[in-house]
Scaffold this motif. Sequence first.
Motif, PDB file in Angstrom:
ATOM      1  N   UNK A 299       0.825  -1.215   0.000  1.00 26.53           N
ATOM      2  CA  UNK A 299       0.000   0.000   0.000  1.00 26.53           C
ATOM      3  C   UNK A 299       0.854   1.256   0.000  1.00 26.53           C
ATOM      4  N   UNK A 300       2.006   1.186   0.691  1.00 25.97           N
ATOM      5  CA  UNK A 300       2.855   2.374   0.753  1.00 25.97           C
ATOM      6  C   UNK A 300       3.552   2.615  -0.570  1.00 25.97           C
ATOM      7  N   UNK A 301       3.875   1.520  -1.268  1.00 27.11           N
ATOM      8  CA  UNK A 301       4.455   1.681  -2.597  1.00 27.11           C
ATOM      9  C   UNK A 301       3.379   2.175  -3.559  1.00 27.11           C
ATOM     10  N   UNK A 302       2.153   1.659  -3.374  1.00 30.73           N
ATOM     11  CA  UNK A 302       1.055   2.017  -4.268  1.00 30.73           C
ATOM     12  C   UNK A 302       0.696   3.485  -4.210  1.00 30.73           C
ATOM     13  N   UNK A 303       0.934   4.133  -3.075  1.00 34.59           N
ATOM     14  CA  UNK A 303       0.536   5.537  -2.986  1.00 34.59           C
ATOM     15  C   UNK A 303       1.645   6.495  -3.400  1.00 34.59           C
ATOM     16  N   UNK A 304       2.764   5.936  -3.847  1.00 34.26           N
ATOM     17  CA  UNK A 304       3.900   6.770  -4.249  1.00 34.26           C
ATOM     18  C   UNK A 304       3.559   7.841  -5.295  1.00 34.26           C
ATOM     19  N   UNK A 305       2.886   7.469  -6.406  1.00 34.07           N
ATOM     20  CA  UNK A 305       2.593   8.504  -7.412  1.00 34.07           C
ATOM     21  C   UNK A 305       1.763   9.648  -6.841  1.00 34.07           C
ATOM     22  N   UNK A 306       0.850   9.331  -5.914  1.00 33.01           N
ATOM     23  CA  UNK A 306      -0.019  10.377  -5.371  1.00 33.01           C
ATOM     24  C   UNK A 306       0.764  11.307  -4.442  1.00 33.01           C
TER      25      UNK A 306
ATOM     26  N   UNK B 163      -4.857  13.032  -1.706  1.00 35.86           N
ATOM     27  CA  UNK B 163      -4.919  12.562  -0.323  1.00 35.86           C
ATOM     28  C   UNK B 163      -6.008  11.505  -0.141  1.00 35.86           C
ATOM     29  N   UNK B 164      -7.049  11.554  -0.985  1.00 34.86           N
ATOM     30  CA  UNK B 164      -8.051  10.483  -0.949  1.00 34.86           C
ATOM     31  C   UNK B 164      -7.397   9.142  -1.280  1.00 34.86           C
ATOM     32  N   UNK B 165      -6.590   9.138  -2.336  1.00 28.77           N
ATOM     33  CA  UNK B 165      -5.923   7.886  -2.724  1.00 28.77           C
ATOM     34  C   UNK B 165      -4.952   7.437  -1.631  1.00 28.77           C
ATOM     35  N   UNK B 166      -4.255   8.392  -1.037  1.00 28.16           N
ATOM     36  CA  UNK B 166      -3.331   8.057   0.050  1.00 28.16           C
ATOM     37  C   UNK B 166      -4.108   7.454   1.226  1.00 28.16           C
ATOM     38  N   UNK B 167      -5.262   8.054   1.549  1.00 30.45           N
ATOM     39  CA  UNK B 167      -6.065   7.563   2.674  1.00 30.45           C
ATOM     40  C   UNK B 167      -6.577   6.153   2.409  1.00 30.45           C
ATOM     41  N   UNK B 168      -7.004   5.896   1.167  1.00 34.01           N
ATOM     42  CA  UNK B 168      -7.478   4.544   0.829  1.00 34.01           C
ATOM     43  C   UNK B 168      -6.360   3.536   1.090  1.00 34.01           C
ATOM     44  N   UNK B 169      -5.142   3.883   0.677  1.00 34.24           N
ATOM     45  CA  UNK B 169      -4.015   2.966   0.858  1.00 34.24           C
ATOM     46  C   UNK B 169      -3.665   2.771   2.334  1.00 34.24           C
ATOM     47  N   UNK B 170      -3.628   3.867   3.092  1.00 34.47           N
ATOM     48  CA  UNK B 170      -3.224   3.751   4.505  1.00 34.47           C
ATOM     49  C   UNK B 170      -4.273   2.975   5.307  1.00 34.47           C
ATOM     50  N   UNK B 282     -12.999  -1.744   4.573  1.00 32.51           N
ATOM     51  CA  UNK B 282     -12.753  -0.918   3.387  1.00 32.51           C
ATOM     52  C   UNK B 282     -13.839  -1.117   2.342  1.00 32.51           C
ATOM     53  N   UNK B 283     -14.130  -0.062   1.636  1.00 35.20           N
ATOM     54  CA  UNK B 283     -15.037  -0.175   0.502  1.00 35.20           C
ATOM     55  C   UNK B 283     -16.480   0.142   0.816  1.00 35.20           C
ATOM     56  N   UNK B 284     -16.836   0.220   2.125  1.00 27.82           N
ATOM     57  CA  UNK B 284     -18.255   0.441   2.399  1.00 27.82           C
ATOM     58  C   UNK B 284     -18.696   1.853   2.081  1.00 27.82           C
ATOM     59  N   UNK B 285     -17.758   2.761   2.006  1.00 28.62           N
ATOM     60  CA  UNK B 285     -18.183   4.146   1.782  1.00 28.62           C
ATOM     61  C   UNK B 285     -17.427   4.822   0.644  1.00 28.62           C
ATOM     62  N   UNK B 286     -17.060   4.033  -0.360  1.00 29.10           N
ATOM     63  CA  UNK B 286     -16.347   4.617  -1.496  1.00 29.10           C
ATOM     64  C   UNK B 286     -17.264   5.596  -2.224  1.00 29.10           C
ATOM     65  N   UNK B 287     -16.747   6.742  -2.555  1.00 24.69           N
ATOM     66  CA  UNK B 287     -17.517   7.687  -3.357  1.00 24.69           C
ATOM     67  C   UNK B 287     -18.234   8.748  -2.546  1.00 24.69           C
ATOM     68  N   UNK B 288     -18.176   8.669  -1.231  1.00 27.02           N
ATOM     69  CA  UNK B 288     -18.912   9.653  -0.444  1.00 27.02           C
ATOM     70  C   UNK B 288     -18.378  11.069  -0.632  1.00 27.02           C
ATOM     71  N   UNK B 289     -17.136  11.184  -1.012  1.00 26.79           N
ATOM     72  CA  UNK B 289     -16.574  12.507  -1.255  1.00 26.79           C
ATOM     73  C   UNK B 289     -17.284  13.223  -2.384  1.00 26.79           C
ATOM     74  N   UNK B 290     -17.504  12.468  -3.470  1.00 25.71           N
ATOM     75  CA  UNK B 290     -18.218  13.052  -4.605  1.00 25.71           C
ATOM     76  C   UNK B 290     -19.672  13.315  -4.245  1.00 25.71           C
TER      77      UNK B 290
END
Lengths: 333, 374
Positions: A299-306, B163-170, B282-290
């Motif tokens: 996941x940490x590698x996956x968020x690199x581009x962002x 940051x949305x994508x980062x949050x999904x990953x973390x 994860x996944x239960x609330x995807x899209x709520x930002x939009x």
Amino acid sequence: MTMDMKQLWKRYGPLAIILLVVIVITAWRYALNPQTTTAVLASTLRQSTPLVLGALCGLLGERSGVINIGIEGQMLLAAFIGFLTSVWTGNLLLAVLAGVGVGALLGLLLAFMSVTLKMDQIIGGTVINILAFGLTGYFYQAGLTTQGKLRPIPLGALADIPLIGPVLFNNPPITYVTLLLVVIIHYVLFYTRWGLRTRAVGEHPRAADTVGINVYLVRYTNVVLGGAIAGLAGAYLTLEAVGSFERAMTNGRGFVALAVMIFGKWTPFGAWGAALLFGLATAIQTQLQFAGELAIPHQFIGMLPYVLTIVVLAGFVGRARPPAAIGQPYETE
Amino acid sequence: MTTEQENLEQTTASSVGMALLRVWRGVSVPITAVLLAVVIGAIILLVSGASPVAAYSALIKGSFGDGDAVARTLEKATPLVLSGLAVAFAFKAGLFNIGAQGQLLFGAIIAAALGFGIEGLPAIIHIPLALFGGALAGALYGAIPGALKTYTGAHEVITTIMLNFVAINITDFLANGPWKDTSPGNIVARTPKIAPSAVIPEIGNVPLGFVLAVLAAVITWWLLWHTTLGYEIRTVGLNPHAAEYAGIRVAWITILTMMLSGLLAGMGGAIETQGVVGRYQPGFNVGLGFDGITIALLGKTHPFGVIPAALLVGAMKAGASQMQFDAGVANEITDVIQALILFFVAADLIVRWILRMRETDEEKITLSTGWGKQ
């Protein structure tokens, strides 16, 4: 003479140093492990292609004063329609054209919203994004397959050059078209009457209007053309890179492309260089992950581009100057 | 005497009339926008070979058909009220928070961690603890794009999406790694169930979470129009240069607004965890930002407008599975309808032309002010 040298150095010096470093590192890696180096560089080019196209779309719009935050949606719907066309007709050329057409159509929608309706441009782009997510989700059917994807076309003897050959001269068609588009748009933007008009409209629409330039027409044309290019990026994803469609497969590339555009200071060659940097980061990360050389969770590698996008934006946006009139609807008097 | 009385009666009558007219002016554009979107949605359904009547009646049955359906609608609407509030609140300062989704994810997972990690607390302490923990996480995550905008000029539209994508990953990492549910048989990414003392209960058919969301709307309204801070926020939104000149610290207001916006979104995530899902998954609330963007604009970026707008979108979500079951219509059609609603609300020129209405002099906020420093 010395003054000229100083200016030249100021303008191209950093670029030359970066190029030199890249060449030295590449040569060093190539000497150690030719196969991996070739693979990473080829992957860099592949990863950068949709970003270059997205950035070209963005800069065509912004040079004429229209922000396009809907690149993501334009790519996604074009990727979907291109894929469906390929499934139905089996004709890949037709499929690419369908993708480009859909992109242009969404460009037309954006132009209509931001130029004619004078809607807030960021909301206009958001409409396109949500619409594309909804439509592709609604019409998506699992299990559709195509009869293959676009194949690499080796350019004769050039393709046999070690390293450079396989990376640059043995690519599928959209990659070549992308490289051509960078050159063409650079030429059009800076050396033709149309480009001058576009930039005038983006900097000072009132003045452009006064000298008889049709501001609306210039903006419409640029945004529609940009949409077509974003459509090509979508077609690239389904027809050249992956060969199938998945929900939300654009994965934020349309937004990353905007950062690429800003990093490239709203110029085609700048965008190309920035996209290559992003592509390289992704390629190295994929390679490390593949080789299992990293003990970091994926996941940490996956968020690199962002994260890279945020860093680039934070570091460079202050120094780059956007076209002065972006974001503002124009009213004729 | 009589004339005076008549006059008085006339003025009261006309002021009531004026008030009604003002309400109609306020709601006519959103209502027409929704109707137009529903009609175009019906055309899309027809084109794709489905029956709009069957689809829409199943949608209504699934969202308002009986007590359970209404409870489901309220449940779905709760995080939507809060993400709509988050977007609307940021709008008031001229900021476009597309990152409500990421802030909501952090709120949801932190509330879950506080919910399953702590045991033995009475509910009266545990519920607010997890709730405010989640809200605080959202606020801190919202502060990042605010600070980036203030100190570097990086536009919040791109940074919040990234940051949305980062949050999904973390959050995915946390739910798959350190905070994973290790109970036997579990293979998916999710946290353990939260302790019963952290669960937000229902009062009859009404989830308490929804009441909290409405309360948040009232507080937001009070903050915006009855405090100095609210005045400063709105001034920055209308004209940052004038605000700076008037002595308002625009930089601080920008960061604070993004923080409070993130706080609202994070609270939405916490309520989702504590009142609906019972854990983080994860996944239960995807899209709520939009969704938040549609809801904020449909509610005319007013805290009280956000509530009915969220109920409408919540009803569409609640009824979507019924629609899929009864009419065989994929539930993504509700996304399409949402996009159309957003289009018609934002393109009020079209709606006004249909209604033959003139533009009103409301507070207009420009969001697309370019990418650089202001």
